[in-house]
Design an enzyme around this catalytic site. Structure first.
Site, short mmCIF file in Angstrom:
data_model
loop_
_atom_site.label_atom_id
_atom_site.label_comp_id
_atom_site.label_asym_id
_atom_site.label_seq_id
_atom_site.Cartn_x
_atom_site.Cartn_y
_atom_site.Cartn_z
CE LYS A 39 -0.29 -0.39 5.03
NZ LYS A 39 -1.12 -0.77 6.18
NE ARG A 139 -6.76 -0.37 11.21
CZ ARG A 139 -5.54 -0.38 10.68
NH1 ARG A 139 -4.86 0.75 10.58
NH2 ARG A 139 -4.99 -1.50 10.27
CE1 TYR A 265 10.45 31.94 3.27
CE2 TYR A 265 10.53 29.54 3.21
CZ TYR A 265 10.33 30.75 2.56
OH TYR A 265 10.01 30.77 1.24
CG MET A 314 7.23 23.71 -1.11
SD MET A 314 6.07 24.56 -2.17
CE MET A 314 5.06 25.43 -1.00
C1 LIG Z 1 -0.20 -1.63 6.94
C2 LIG Z 1 -0.66 -2.93 7.44
C3 LIG Z 1 0.23 -4.01 7.61
C4 LIG Z 1 1.73 -3.85 7.48
O1 LIG Z 1 2.25 -3.27 8.67
P1 LIG Z 1 3.83 -3.12 8.94
O2 LIG Z 1 3.89 -2.68 10.36
O3 LIG Z 1 4.33 -2.08 8.01
O4 LIG Z 1 4.46 -4.44 8.71
C5 LIG Z 1 -0.29 -5.24 7.92
N1 LIG Z 1 -1.62 -5.42 8.12
C6 LIG Z 1 -2.50 -4.40 8.01
C7 LIG Z 1 -3.95 -4.66 8.25
C8 LIG Z 1 -2.05 -3.13 7.70
O5 LIG Z 1 -2.94 -2.12 7.60
#
Ligand SMILES: *Cc1c(COP(=O)(O)O)cnc(C)c1O
Length: 377
Positions: A39, A139, A265, A314
């Site tokens: 992801k 979650r 800045y 930036m």
């Molecule tokens: C992002 C994610 C992972 C991977 O987590 P890491 O700590 O980067 O290994 C695994 N499972 C779910 C559900 C996630 O959202």
């Protein structure tokens, strides 16, 4: 002399290191399958490149993505392994998921029923849903009281099936006792569900769980950050992970400032002596955190650590290069790499390596590391 295109700032990605890290993850996970997590543009490393590098490793089953847009990108890359959408799905995303047969999770009977109805309507058949269980993350997922209801409903599904059970450790890098309780509780729920259902995949561990805990009843693991060379917990195998990314920029200008001259800045930095200052072609728009300003952050030029002066702007930062007399305009600047690990950058920025990686901007080209340049294995 230099055949590289004149990028001002770029990310160099070593896919061999990612493949190596996947093998370490497989060894550590003690599960038959892995779902590499790609992801957020593979944590900034480039989704398509990473997916293609891992696609033919036999233990890989699914690529973990965050949403339908990422799944679509993976589809266009034509990988052998399908995307798996990790989080909850929106009702409007489900048709696309069903049509493509992508993996996904469900947390409510309404979601299961929606998929079943759409599948019955002829949109796509045989989709494998993964039941999410909330074992403490808060979650997504079913609650324990839901289990008998799900089992009952699942046995009656005709057009979709329950292919997996998943959960997510909430504190595997911080609270071992809680994590063990989560693991036991998950195993107990799985036992209950498996009395009614035939399940192919059981998964709960991300990188910290993979490195720090036994597989338990899991058949698959979901490593993310460890594939990119960062170990969230120390373990027997964590030291064998290899960083896979370098964040690089160039000196775009060299100047000599007198003592008592303000830099950047807000005038938060004033030179205390005559100072050779390099202006470097990277800024917070590229994902170099503005919050590193004034935190003692540095960059490496010709292998020498050079303090960043004043605030991050930036598109540019300034560094004191008085200690590098041979520095020239065009010199490569290392911001993340062997000299300066991402964990150190995250500390300066008051955040975690995940956020640094995923914040690496779209303006940075991802350049594959030239082969045959490694000095290890
Ligand atoms: C992002 C994610 C992972 C991977 O987590 P890491 O700590 O980067 O290994 C695994 N499972 C779910 C559900 C996630 O959202």
């Amino acid at each position: 002399m230099n055949t590289q295109p004149p990028y001002r700032a770029w990310v160099e990605v070593d896919t061999d290191a990612i493949v190596h890290n996947l093998k370490i993850a497989h060894e550590a996970a003690e599960t038959h399958f892995l779902m590499p997590i790609i992801k957020a543009n593979a944590y900034g490393h480039g989704m398509e490149t990473v997916a293609k590098a891992l696609d033919n490793v036999p233990c890989v089953r699914y690529f973990g993505v965050a949403n339908v847009a990422e799944a679509q990108r993976l589809k266009e890359a034509k990988t052998r392994n399908q995307p798996f959408i990790l989080g909850p799905t929106l009702p409007d995303e489900r048709e696309e998921i069903l049509r493509n047969g992508w993996g996904c999770t469900v947390s409510t009977l309404d979601e299961i029923n929606h998929f079943e109805e759409m599948a019955a309507g002829g949109i796509g058949d045989g989709l494998g849903l993964h039941l999410a269980l909330d074992t403490g993350m808060g979650r997504e997922g079913f609650m324990p009281a839901d289990l008998p209801k799900i089992a009952q409903r699942a046995t009656k599904l005709k057009h979709v099936r329950i292919e997996g059970i998943m959960s997510h450790y909430s504190a595997a890098d911080e609270d071992a006792d809680f994590t063990k309780d989560q693991q036991n509780y998950f195993a107990q729920c799985c036992r209950e569900l498996k009395r009614a259902l035939l399940i192919d995949h059981i998964h709960i561990a991300a990188s910290a769980g993979v490195l720090g805990f036994s597989a338990g009843n899991a058949t698959m693991a979901r490593p993310g950050i460890m594939l990119y060379g960062v170990a969230p917990v120390e373990s027997r195998l964590s030291s064998r992970l290899k960083p896979a990314l370098r964040l690089l920029s160039r000196v775009v200008l060299l100047r000599d400032l007198p003592a008592g001259h303000t830099v950047s800045y807000g005038n938060t930095y004033t030179t205390t002596a005559p100072t050779r200052v390099a202006t470097i072609g990277i800024g917070y728009a590229d994902g170099w955190p503005r919050s590193t300003g004034g935190q003692g952050a540095s960059v490496y030029i010709r292998g020498v650590q050079c303090p960043i002066l004043g605030r991050v702007t930036m598109d540019l930062i300034m560094a004191d290069v008085s200690q590098v007399p041979e520095v020239e305009v065009g010199d490569e600047v290392e911001l993340i790499g062997p000299n300066q690990p991402v964990t150190r950058v995250a500390q300066w920025a008051g955040t975690i390596p995940w956020e640094i990686f995923t914040g690496l901007g779209v303006r940075l080209p991802r350049i594959p590391k030239a082969k045959g340049m490694t000095n290890d294995e």
